[in-house]
Design a protein around this motif. Sequence first.
Motif, PDB file in Angstrom:
ATOM      1  N   ILE A 177       1.461   7.359   3.853  1.00 58.40           N
ATOM      2  CA  ILE A 177       1.966   7.149   2.470  1.00 58.40           C
ATOM      3  C   ILE A 177       0.581   6.350   2.028  1.00 58.40           C
ATOM      4  N   VAL A 178      -0.027   6.929   0.749  1.00 55.22           N
ATOM      5  CA  VAL A 178      -1.322   5.839   0.149  1.00 55.22           C
ATOM      6  C   VAL A 178      -0.543   5.686  -1.243  1.00 55.22           C
ATOM      7  N   SER A 179      -1.043   4.392  -1.790  1.00 57.58           N
ATOM      8  CA  SER A 179      -0.883   4.073  -3.146  1.00 57.58           C
ATOM      9  C   SER A 179      -2.105   3.584  -3.633  1.00 57.58           C
ATOM     10  N   VAL A 180      -2.512   3.764  -4.706  1.00 57.59           N
ATOM     11  CA  VAL A 180      -3.920   3.489  -5.274  1.00 57.59           C
ATOM     12  C   VAL A 180      -3.928   2.260  -6.173  1.00 57.59           C
ATOM     13  N   VAL A 181      -4.866   1.257  -5.878  1.00 57.03           N
ATOM     14  CA  VAL A 181      -4.952   0.304  -6.900  1.00 57.03           C
ATOM     15  C   VAL A 181      -5.975   0.675  -7.779  1.00 57.03           C
ATOM     16  N   ARG A 182      -5.684   0.763  -8.955  1.00 52.34           N
ATOM     17  CA  ARG A 182      -6.635   1.180 -10.032  1.00 52.34           C
ATOM     18  C   ARG A 182      -7.621   0.076 -10.382  1.00 52.34           C
ATOM     19  N   LEU A 183      -8.875   0.492 -10.394  1.00 51.67           N
ATOM     20  CA  LEU A 183      -9.820  -0.576 -10.667  1.00 51.67           C
ATOM     21  C   LEU A 183      -9.803  -1.176 -12.018  1.00 51.67           C
ATOM     22  N   LEU A 184     -10.352  -2.123 -12.497  1.00 51.43           N
ATOM     23  CA  LEU A 184     -10.337  -2.500 -13.804  1.00 51.43           C
ATOM     24  C   LEU A 184     -11.127  -1.626 -14.841  1.00 51.43           C
ATOM     25  N   CYS A 211       8.996   4.625  -0.611  1.00 49.00           N
ATOM     26  CA  CYS A 211       8.782   5.806   0.157  1.00 49.00           C
ATOM     27  C   CYS A 211       9.198   5.638   1.454  1.00 49.00           C
ATOM     28  N   GLU A 212       8.705   4.753   2.159  1.00 48.41           N
ATOM     29  CA  GLU A 212       8.948   4.356   3.612  1.00 48.41           C
ATOM     30  C   GLU A 212      10.490   4.522   3.759  1.00 48.41           C
ATOM     31  N   CYS A 213      11.185   3.689   3.110  1.00 50.84           N
ATOM     32  CA  CYS A 213      12.890   3.720   3.233  1.00 50.84           C
ATOM     33  C   CYS A 213      13.304   5.144   3.520  1.00 50.84           C
ATOM     34  N   LEU A 214      12.746   6.077   2.535  1.00 53.75           N
ATOM     35  CA  LEU A 214      13.436   7.206   2.284  1.00 53.75           C
ATOM     36  C   LEU A 214      12.855   8.206   3.732  1.00 53.75           C
ATOM     37  N   LEU A 215      11.663   7.909   4.138  1.00 54.18           N
ATOM     38  CA  LEU A 215      11.222   8.637   5.205  1.00 54.18           C
ATOM     39  C   LEU A 215      11.779   8.242   6.473  1.00 54.18           C
ATOM     40  N   ARG A 216      11.811   6.930   6.904  1.00 52.76           N
ATOM     41  CA  ARG A 216      12.166   6.373   7.910  1.00 52.76           C
ATOM     42  C   ARG A 216      13.737   6.712   8.115  1.00 52.76           C
ATOM     43  N   ASP A 217      14.412   6.637   7.038  1.00 51.04           N
ATOM     44  CA  ASP A 217      16.058   7.361   7.224  1.00 51.04           C
ATOM     45  C   ASP A 217      15.921   8.627   7.909  1.00 51.04           C
ATOM     46  N   ALA A 218      14.970   9.500   7.765  1.00 51.74           N
ATOM     47  CA  ALA A 218      14.875  10.855   8.274  1.00 51.74           C
ATOM     48  C   ALA A 218      14.142  10.784   9.608  1.00 51.74           C
ATOM     49  N   SER A 219      13.943   9.625  10.129  1.00 53.37           N
ATOM     50  CA  SER A 219      13.335   9.533  11.534  1.00 53.37           C
ATOM     51  C   SER A 219      12.014  10.033  11.801  1.00 53.37           C
ATOM     52  N   ILE A 220      11.013   9.648  10.460  1.00 56.12           N
ATOM     53  CA  ILE A 220       9.722  10.206  10.492  1.00 56.12           C
ATOM     54  C   ILE A 220       9.019   8.750  10.573  1.00 56.12           C
ATOM     55  N   THR A 221       8.051   8.671  11.590  1.00 56.85           N
ATOM     56  CA  THR A 221       6.947   7.776  11.426  1.00 56.85           C
ATOM     57  C   THR A 221       5.994   7.745  10.472  1.00 56.85           C
ATOM     58  N   VAL A 222       5.985   6.473   9.917  1.00 51.29           N
ATOM     59  CA  VAL A 222       5.281   6.146   8.614  1.00 51.29           C
ATOM     60  C   VAL A 222       4.139   5.362   8.761  1.00 51.29           C
ATOM     61  N   ARG A 223       3.010   5.540   8.072  1.00 51.03           N
ATOM     62  CA  ARG A 223       2.001   4.570   7.977  1.00 51.03           C
ATOM     63  C   ARG A 223       1.554   4.546   6.491  1.00 51.03           C
ATOM     64  N   GLY A 224       1.601   3.338   6.082  1.00 55.91           N
ATOM     65  CA  GLY A 224       1.134   3.081   4.753  1.00 55.91           C
ATOM     66  C   GLY A 224      -0.213   2.499   4.513  1.00 55.91           C
ATOM     67  N   ARG A 225      -0.672   2.824   3.251  1.00 60.51           N
ATOM     68  CA  ARG A 225      -2.124   2.314   3.178  1.00 60.51           C
ATOM     69  C   ARG A 225      -2.411   2.326   1.580  1.00 60.51           C
ATOM     70  N   VAL A 226      -2.812   1.013   1.200  1.00 59.40           N
ATOM     71  CA  VAL A 226      -3.184   0.729  -0.158  1.00 59.40           C
ATOM     72  C   VAL A 226      -4.843   0.839  -0.228  1.00 59.40           C
ATOM     73  N   ILE A 227      -5.280   1.794  -1.182  1.00 54.40           N
ATOM     74  CA  ILE A 227      -6.528   2.493  -1.413  1.00 54.40           C
ATOM     75  C   ILE A 227      -6.813   2.081  -2.760  1.00 54.40           C
ATOM     76  N   ALA A 228      -8.196   2.159  -3.274  1.00 59.75           N
ATOM     77  CA  ALA A 228      -8.896   1.690  -4.349  1.00 59.75           C
ATOM     78  C   ALA A 228      -9.635   2.587  -5.022  1.00 59.75           C
ATOM     79  N   GLY A 229      -9.797   2.690  -6.524  1.00 67.67           N
ATOM     80  CA  GLY A 229     -10.318   3.484  -7.084  1.00 67.67           C
ATOM     81  C   GLY A 229      -9.737   4.358  -8.022  1.00 67.67           C
ATOM     82  N   GLU A 247      -9.434  10.739  -7.164  1.00 70.74           N
ATOM     83  CA  GLU A 247     -10.430  10.756  -6.556  1.00 70.74           C
ATOM     84  C   GLU A 247      -9.981   9.896  -5.117  1.00 70.74           C
ATOM     85  N   ALA A 248      -9.440   8.849  -5.224  1.00 74.95           N
ATOM     86  CA  ALA A 248      -9.366   8.078  -4.132  1.00 74.95           C
ATOM     87  C   ALA A 248      -8.244   8.600  -3.315  1.00 74.95           C
TER      88      ALA A 248
END
Length: 293
Positions: free
Chosen positions: A178-185, A222-240, A244-245
């Motif tokens: 799961i990725v979520s983007v930190v939008r730059l200023l 989103c992790e809560c929804l996926l882990r309830d379905a017994s899915i291994t989850v990796r989360g990552r915050v990305i920027a841009g 494009e990010a």
Amino acid sequence: MRWLVALDESECSEWIIGWMRAFPHSKQTVVTVVHVLAPLEVPESIGVSGQQLLLQQQSAMVEALLDRVRRLLEESFADVEVIVREGVPSSEILQVIQERRPDLVVSGMQGLYRSPGFTIGGVAQRLLSYAPCSLMLVPGKVQAGGGLRIMLATDGSEDAQRAAGVVAGLPGIREVTIVSVVRLLGSEKAVLERFQPEESRKMEAAFLRQRRVVARKAIAGCECLLRDASITVRGRVIAGHPAEAIVRAARRDAADLLVVGSRGLTGVKAAALGSVSQAVAQLAPCPVLIVKP
């Protein structure tokens, strides 16, 4: 579950069928195959008999293609329906979508690249703008097998949560990033530059810190929804820039599928406003699943 797939005579159709057969789906999924015969530009110089022969050759080629497609899909799906129409491909496909009301439409991406930029004339772009249901776009040659590497993009919205729910419902999925983007200023930076340098830096850091907090919260939802379905989850915050990010992260991780939510806007409003999901579909190196309401 009902899928609709739009095919033409290109080799991309083979890739789409291969992707569909390997993609996780319920055994009860039924498929409607749509093929549109576009008008042939037949020169008058070949005469009536030549024109008839050319049309017969086209008909035979399409019949052979669709027979093969039906046989392949019947090995993986509960039922397969084949529809052949004549006319403008995008208009006829949208008409069948209105008639059959599928849960998911599958198409190739070539229509996005007929000319530089995001062209309204392409079939894929028309589907992005006007299809009222979720859409999966397959770019060029792709391979799908067991253990799909899925990347889910979230901004914490209801649309992203809906997309996470769809991923959680796919059979056999074991791992999702799961990725979520930190939008730059953007415009904020110009305002901050009016302050003293030290004060400006502190305020910029506070802005970005708050955006990272929001991004981590979006991932957690989103992790809560996926882990309830017994899915291994990796989360990552990305920027841009969001699209494009997300695409950069998918390319770096060699993702097999990108999943994004969409507000479900259609028609002129969708074409005028655009969206992150549309930009991702244009840029992505892998198939994209756009989940609409």
